[in-house]
Design an enzyme around this catalytic site. Structure first.
Site, PDB file in Angstrom:
ATOM      1  N   LYS A  19       0.830  -1.180   0.000  1.00 28.55           N
ATOM      2  CA  LYS A  19       0.000   0.000   0.000  1.00 28.55           C
ATOM      3  C   LYS A  19       0.880   1.250   0.000  1.00 28.55           C
ATOM      4  O   LYS A  19       2.035   1.139   0.401  1.00 28.55           O
ATOM      5  CB  LYS A  19      -0.963  -0.001   1.176  1.00 28.55           C
ATOM      6  CG  LYS A  19      -0.274   0.040   2.529  1.00 28.55           C
ATOM      7  CD  LYS A  19      -1.266   0.163   3.623  1.00 28.55           C
ATOM      8  CE  LYS A  19      -1.554   1.603   3.913  1.00 28.55           C
ATOM      9  NZ  LYS A  19      -0.519   2.251   4.751  1.00 28.55           N
TER      10      LYS A  19
ATOM     11  N   HIS B  97      -0.959  -5.267   5.836  1.00 26.86           N
ATOM     12  CA  HIS B  97      -0.319  -6.069   6.885  1.00 26.86           C
ATOM     13  C   HIS B  97      -1.230  -6.309   8.090  1.00 26.86           C
ATOM     14  O   HIS B  97      -1.008  -7.231   8.860  1.00 26.86           O
ATOM     15  CB  HIS B  97       1.035  -5.470   7.302  1.00 26.86           C
ATOM     16  CG  HIS B  97       0.939  -4.297   8.226  1.00 26.86           C
ATOM     17  ND1 HIS B  97       0.696  -3.032   7.793  1.00 26.86           N
ATOM     18  CD2 HIS B  97       1.054  -4.213   9.571  1.00 26.86           C
ATOM     19  CE1 HIS B  97       0.665  -2.217   8.832  1.00 26.86           C
ATOM     20  NE2 HIS B  97       0.879  -2.901   9.927  1.00 26.86           N
TER      21      HIS B  97
ATOM     22  N   LYS C 155      -2.069  -9.924  11.149  1.00 25.20           N
ATOM     23  CA  LYS C 155      -1.996  -9.923  12.615  1.00 25.20           C
ATOM     24  C   LYS C 155      -2.851 -11.069  13.165  1.00 25.20           C
ATOM     25  O   LYS C 155      -3.965 -11.293  12.683  1.00 25.20           O
ATOM     26  CB  LYS C 155      -2.478  -8.577  13.171  1.00 25.20           C
ATOM     27  CG  LYS C 155      -1.524  -7.424  12.816  1.00 25.20           C
ATOM     28  CD  LYS C 155      -1.950  -6.130  13.465  1.00 25.20           C
ATOM     29  CE  LYS C 155      -1.182  -4.953  12.919  1.00 25.20           C
ATOM     30  NZ  LYS C 155      -0.033  -4.550  13.701  1.00 25.20           N
TER      31      LYS C 155
ATOM     32  N   GLU D 134      -2.561   5.450  17.346  1.00 27.19           N
ATOM     33  CA  GLU D 134      -1.097   5.399  17.372  1.00 27.19           C
ATOM     34  C   GLU D 134      -0.561   6.493  18.278  1.00 27.19           C
ATOM     35  O   GLU D 134      -1.073   7.612  18.266  1.00 27.19           O
ATOM     36  CB  GLU D 134      -0.540   5.582  15.975  1.00 27.19           C
ATOM     37  CG  GLU D 134      -0.907   4.468  15.037  1.00 27.19           C
ATOM     38  CD  GLU D 134      -0.175   4.609  13.725  1.00 27.19           C
ATOM     39  OE1 GLU D 134       0.943   4.095  13.627  1.00 27.19           O
ATOM     40  OE2 GLU D 134      -0.707   5.265  12.814  1.00 27.19           O
TER      41      GLU D 134
ATOM     42  N   ASP E 197      -4.204   6.525   4.355  1.00 22.00           N
ATOM     43  CA  ASP E 197      -3.146   5.695   4.934  1.00 22.00           C
ATOM     44  C   ASP E 197      -3.713   4.537   5.762  1.00 22.00           C
ATOM     45  O   ASP E 197      -3.150   3.447   5.768  1.00 22.00           O
ATOM     46  CB  ASP E 197      -2.248   6.585   5.824  1.00 22.00           C
ATOM     47  CG  ASP E 197      -1.033   5.854   6.354  1.00 22.00           C
ATOM     48  OD1 ASP E 197      -0.361   5.181   5.549  1.00 22.00           O
ATOM     49  OD2 ASP E 197      -0.748   5.949   7.565  1.00 22.00           O
TER      50      ASP E 197
ATOM     51  N   HIS F 222      -6.577  -0.688   6.326  1.00 19.24           N
ATOM     52  CA  HIS F 222      -6.621  -1.467   7.571  1.00 19.24           C
ATOM     53  C   HIS F 222      -8.002  -1.449   8.233  1.00 19.24           C
ATOM     54  O   HIS F 222      -8.535  -2.492   8.607  1.00 19.24           O
ATOM     55  CB  HIS F 222      -5.597  -0.932   8.578  1.00 19.24           C
ATOM     56  CG  HIS F 222      -4.204  -0.836   8.039  1.00 19.24           C
ATOM     57  ND1 HIS F 222      -3.704  -1.699   7.102  1.00 19.24           N
ATOM     58  CD2 HIS F 222      -3.187   0.020   8.307  1.00 19.24           C
ATOM     59  CE1 HIS F 222      -2.449  -1.383   6.828  1.00 19.24           C
ATOM     60  NE2 HIS F 222      -2.111  -0.336   7.533  1.00 19.24           N
TER      61      HIS F 222
ATOM     62  N   LYS G 132      -2.790   9.692  14.653  1.00 22.47           N
ATOM     63  CA  LYS G 132      -1.419   9.675  15.164  1.00 22.47           C
ATOM     64  C   LYS G 132      -1.354  10.610  16.360  1.00 22.47           C
ATOM     65  O   LYS G 132      -2.149  11.536  16.488  1.00 22.47           O
ATOM     66  CB  LYS G 132      -0.456  10.138  14.078  1.00 22.47           C
ATOM     67  CG  LYS G 132      -0.446   9.175  12.882  1.00 22.47           C
ATOM     68  CD  LYS G 132       0.885   9.086  12.215  1.00 22.47           C
ATOM     69  CE  LYS G 132       0.873   8.176  11.008  1.00 22.47           C
ATOM     70  NZ  LYS G 132       1.130   6.757  11.318  1.00 22.47           N
TER      71      LYS G 132
HETATM   72  C1  BG6 Z   1       0.952   1.544   8.008  1.00 20.65           C
HETATM   73  C2  BG6 Z   1       0.763   3.028   7.907  1.00 20.65           C
HETATM   74  O1  BG6 Z   1       0.247   0.873   7.009  1.00 20.65           O
HETATM   75  O2  BG6 Z   1       0.485   1.102   9.271  1.00 20.65           O
HETATM   76  C3  BG6 Z   1       1.480   3.748   9.037  1.00 20.65           C
HETATM   77  O3  BG6 Z   1       1.277   3.478   6.663  1.00 20.65           O
HETATM   78  C4  BG6 Z   1       1.058   3.185  10.377  1.00 20.65           C
HETATM   79  O4  BG6 Z   1       1.234   5.135   8.995  1.00 20.65           O
HETATM   80  C5  BG6 Z   1       1.180   1.672  10.371  1.00 20.65           C
HETATM   81  O5  BG6 Z   1       1.894   3.738  11.358  1.00 20.65           O
HETATM   82  C6  BG6 Z   1       0.584   1.082  11.634  1.00 20.65           C
HETATM   83  O6  BG6 Z   1       0.862  -0.293  11.670  1.00 20.65           O
HETATM   84  P1  BG6 Z   1       0.961  -1.075  13.041  1.00 20.65           P
HETATM   85  O7  BG6 Z   1       1.134  -2.497  12.639  1.00 20.65           O
HETATM   86  O8  BG6 Z   1       2.149  -0.513  13.768  1.00 20.65           O
HETATM   87  O9  BG6 Z   1      -0.320  -0.794  13.766  1.00 20.65           O
END
Ligand code: BG6
Length: 520
Positions: free
Chosen positions: A156, A186, A190, A224, A243, A248, A348
């Site tokens: 992505k 990703h 998980k 985050e 993003d 996600h 964030k």
């Molecule tokens: C990514 C985003 O796909 O996922 C990031 O581009 C984000 O901005 C990240 O920080 C968060 O992933 P995880 O696995 O740390 O929750």
């Protein structure tokens, strides 16, 4: 999910080997799989990157990435050397055809040495503008031809709107067959995200109440703590909606809302997820304001430390209007979910790194207990905790010990780390293995990626047309702008404090714990 057979030989070709992703995730992930003996005996990794980085520097960087990010901590010298003997490099201009002639020769030589035809995984860890030239060049060099052995992984962001995602899909499918394409998200790798499928479809308990008759609403939070860090350049052109929500959070929503698939195969699972995306109610432009909220963090405090605002971050435009927080309300227009709101939020620089899905149930249809029996009336809630803790929690009402009929909410908790006593693999480990074995269940299909953009199109358009007048509108270290609270308040609801925090606040580590009102 890795149900298919492992190939006997494989070569991972990483485009963008000098980048952040290879350093943080791909090489540490491959290293872990290597340690766990999950890779074929005959395996090689070819890193493609700029000549000026140089092989020695890249090797140093990979080693440092493994030491810093691998689940096992720093790699012992001998183990590292064993793994490093599988690594090689190609100094390459990724948009030049000669690179691909060179790559084809290298792959053919490897096959010859191994006396077999290896699986080739082309992993595109590159900025979006390079995807098209790489795909076309792979095609010209005939590296995409073997449908069974050649696979391409695309990271992505998958486009930046519907039109660009469609164009990207056209390019990919002109060169590769859909079964060879792995669009990675990703989050789907998980453990707890996958466990949503097990929870729903391997138990009889939940599915009968998993509908509008019993569920009041669903909240999905991906919070985050970190700011944009070193990724300002990418993030400032992207924002939270593109993003995180487009991929996600919408994927999580699909897993919560999908119908049971006929079987646990890639197409059956993905068909059901695609159905959810198609059932999402389209927003009219004039509804955007009531259904979506954006925010940007200003300077603030996190754990007693002062942190800068988004506009003060590295590689972010001075007066940037990019959102670092987004919340949306969505409806799934089908029989199961009619009228049940799904509230999604991500941001964030929020107070904690916490991802969870919270399913809130309706109150009982008739209350037999008098109001004074309830010490703390709270509805039933099922929480799927994704991170930092992985687990499932169920809140229900119980009788408080004593002669009087006093009722209080209690929490039943299942945590992976306690129940299975085995560490969960990193998402990238699971997904890399799935690519190798050709299992696309946890990857986005072309239609899903496009449908997700279609859902968000009215919000993207509205946000691009109307400038936010109040940015920055939340201080770092808080739960986002006031408007995010208002989004739920207009429906008579409020965001729940993520349960893991709630538990920390009441400082209970018991399997069943008494949750008292947690301060905000
Ligand atoms: C990514 C985003 O796909 O996922 C990031 O581009 C984000 O901005 C990240 O920080 C968060 O992933 P995880 O696995 O740390 O929750």
């Amino acid at each position: 999910m890795a149900t298919e057979r492992q190939p006997e030989a494989a070569v991972f070709v990483i485009f963008g080997a000098g980048g952040d992703l290879a350093w943080r995730k791909l090489i540490p992930g491959l290293y872990q799989l290597f340690l766990d003996q999950r890779l074929p005996e005959r395996v090689a990794v070819i890193g493609l990157g700029h000549a000026e980085v140089g092989e020695a520097e890249l090797r140093r960087r990979f080693r440092q990435g493994v030491d810093q990010f691998s689940r096992q901590g720093p790699a012992p010298e001998a183990t590292w050397e064993l793994f490093a003997s599988r690594l090689s490099f190609l100094a390459a201009e990724l948009d030049q055809p000669e690179t691909y002639t060179e790559l084809a020769k290298k792959l053919a030589a490897q096959d010859q040495e191994w006396h077999t035809r290896a699986q080739h995984v082309f992993y595109l860890a590159v900025p979006p503008r390079l995807i098209e030239p790489i795909v076309r060049n792979l095609g010209r060099a005939r590296l995409s031809r073997d449908r069974l052995r050649a696979r391409i992984v695309v990271e992505k962001p998958f486009g930046r709107d519907l039109a660009s995602a469609q164009a990207l899909n056209r390019t990919l499918t002109q060169v590769f067959h859909e079964s060879q394409i792995f669009r990675i998200d990703h989050y789907l790798g998980k453990e707890t995200v996958q466990n949503l499928l097990a929870l729903r479809f391997a138990n009889t308990l939940f599915e009968p109440v998993w509908n509008r008759g019993y569920i009041d609403h669903v909240q999905i939070t991906v919070a985050e703590r970190d700011g944009v860090g070193t990724r300002g350049h990418y993030y400032d052109r992207t924002g939270a909606l593109r993003d995180m929500i487009q991929n996600h959070l919408l994927q999580l929503l699909c897993l919560v809302a999908m119908e049971p698939p006929v079987s646990f195969t890639a197409d059956e699972v993905r068909n059901q997820k695609a159905e959810v995306l198609h059932a999402l109610r389209p927003l009219a432009p004039e509804q955007v304001e009531r259904f979506a909220v954006r925010g940007q963090y200003g300077a603030g405090w996190l754990d007693g430390e002062q942190v800068p605002g988004y506009r003060g971050e590295h590689n972010v435009a001075l007066g940037s209007l990019t959102e670092t927080f987004a919340a949306v309300k969505l409806y799934v227009d089908n029989w199961r979910w009619q009228g049940v709101p799904f509230y999604l939020r991500t941001g964030k620089r929020l107070p904690a790194r916490i991802s969870e899905v919270s399913i809130q149930f309706k109150p009982v249809p008739h209350q037999i207990f008098p109001p004074e029996a309830f010490q703390d009336p709270r509805p039933n809630r099922l929480i799927v905790a994704i991170q930092p803790e992985e687990g499932i929690l169920l809140r229900f009402v119980s009788k408080y010990p004593g002669p009087a009929m006093r009722l209080a909410p209690v929490l039943m908790q299942f945590y992976y780390r306690e129940a299975f006593k085995t560490p969960s693999p990193e998402a990238y480990e699971t997904l890399l293995l799935d690519v190798l074995r050709g299992d696309a269940t946890l990857f986005m299909r072309a239609d899903q990626a496009e449908a997700a953009w279609e859902v968000l199109a009215p919000i993207l358009e509205a946000w691009e047309t109307v400038r936010p007048y109040d940015f920055p509108n939340y201080p770092a270290g808080t739960w986002g702008p006031d408007a995010a609270e208002a989004l739920l308040a207009q429906d008579g609801r409020s965001w729940v404090l993520p349960t893991f925090l709630e538990c920390q606040l009441c400082q209970e580590e018991l399997t069943i714990c008494q949750v008292t009102e947690a301060p905000r």
